[in-house]
Design a protein around this motif. Structure first.
Motif, short mmCIF file in Angstrom:
data_model
loop_
_atom_site.label_atom_id
_atom_site.label_comp_id
_atom_site.label_asym_id
_atom_site.label_seq_id
_atom_site.Cartn_x
_atom_site.Cartn_y
_atom_site.Cartn_z
N ALA A 183 0.84 -1.20 0.00
CA ALA A 183 0.00 0.00 0.00
C ALA A 183 0.88 1.26 0.00
N ARG A 184 2.05 1.18 0.65
CA ARG A 184 2.97 2.33 0.65
C ARG A 184 3.80 2.40 -0.63
N THR A 185 4.15 1.26 -1.20
CA THR A 185 5.06 1.22 -2.34
C THR A 185 4.34 1.35 -3.68
N GLY A 191 2.32 5.05 -10.17
CA GLY A 191 1.97 6.43 -10.40
C GLY A 191 0.56 6.74 -9.98
N ARG A 192 -0.18 5.76 -9.44
CA ARG A 192 -1.55 6.00 -8.96
C ARG A 192 -1.50 6.49 -7.54
#
Length: 194
Positions: A183-185, A191-192
């Motif tokens: 979720a962080r990466t 790019g979203r």
């Protein structure tokens, strides 16, 4: 082709998680419990069963008495069993002489094939009823080994069940950590925006 690196959970690495370390220590504990704890539990259970069986045999020998009796009549015919045609003991009327009371008769279990006039060994309880003979040392050892093996297998099964529970919990924890990391990466890679 897949290659495995032995001991990767023990090495310092940014990819190693706490759940990996917990799982590695769990494997060490499982090995120790399977090879030391489970056999020890089996030995303790067998020791207890052996003492219990020996005390039961002592009680049976104290409560029962052995007499040599003559078969005077047949009470019932022996019934064949499904175990290779082996027959169970039959019941027959037997007679013996008591030192204080004189001749006595009773219905007792006799070996299959016993005929009238044969001498048989009969075990009686305190009321004079025919009972099974006390267990012998082979029966005591049979019970001891059976209880020991069952206790060892049961302890081993519990250890493996515990390992499965810990491993599944570690896997759920690892997947939750990977989900948080992704979720962080993900926004950096795709790019979203989340």
């Amino acid at each position: 082709m897949r290659s495995r690196v032995l001991g990767w959970r023990w090495r310092r690495s940014p990819l190693r998680r706490r759940s990996d370390v917990v799982e590695a220590w769990t494997v060490v504990a499982v090995i120790a419990l399977l090879f030391v704890g489970a056999p020890l539990a089996g030995v303790v259970a067998a020791w207890w069963a052996h003492d219990d069986a020996r005390s039961t045999v002592r009680e049976q020998r104290a409560e029962r008495r052995h007499v040599r009796a003559e078969v005077t009549g047949r009470g019932s015919a022996p019934l064949p069993t499904a175990q290779g045609g082996r027959q169970l003991p039959a019941k027959a009327t037997v007679r013996w002489t008591e030192p204080a009371d004189g001749p006595r008769t009773a219905t007792a279990r006799v070996p299959p094939g016993t005929r009238t006039g044969d001498m048989v060994d009969v075990w009686l309880d305190s009321q004079g009823r025919s009972v099974a003979p006390p267990a012998d040392s082979m029966a005591v050892w049979h019970q001891t080994v059976t209880i020991g093996v069952c206790a060892t297998a049961g302890a081993g099964g519990l250890v493996l069940l515990g390992h499965t529970v810990v491993r599944n919990a570690a896997m759920r924890r690892r997947l939750a950590e990977w989900e948080q990391e992704w979720a962080r990466t993900e926004p950096e890679w795709t790019g979203r925006r989340a």
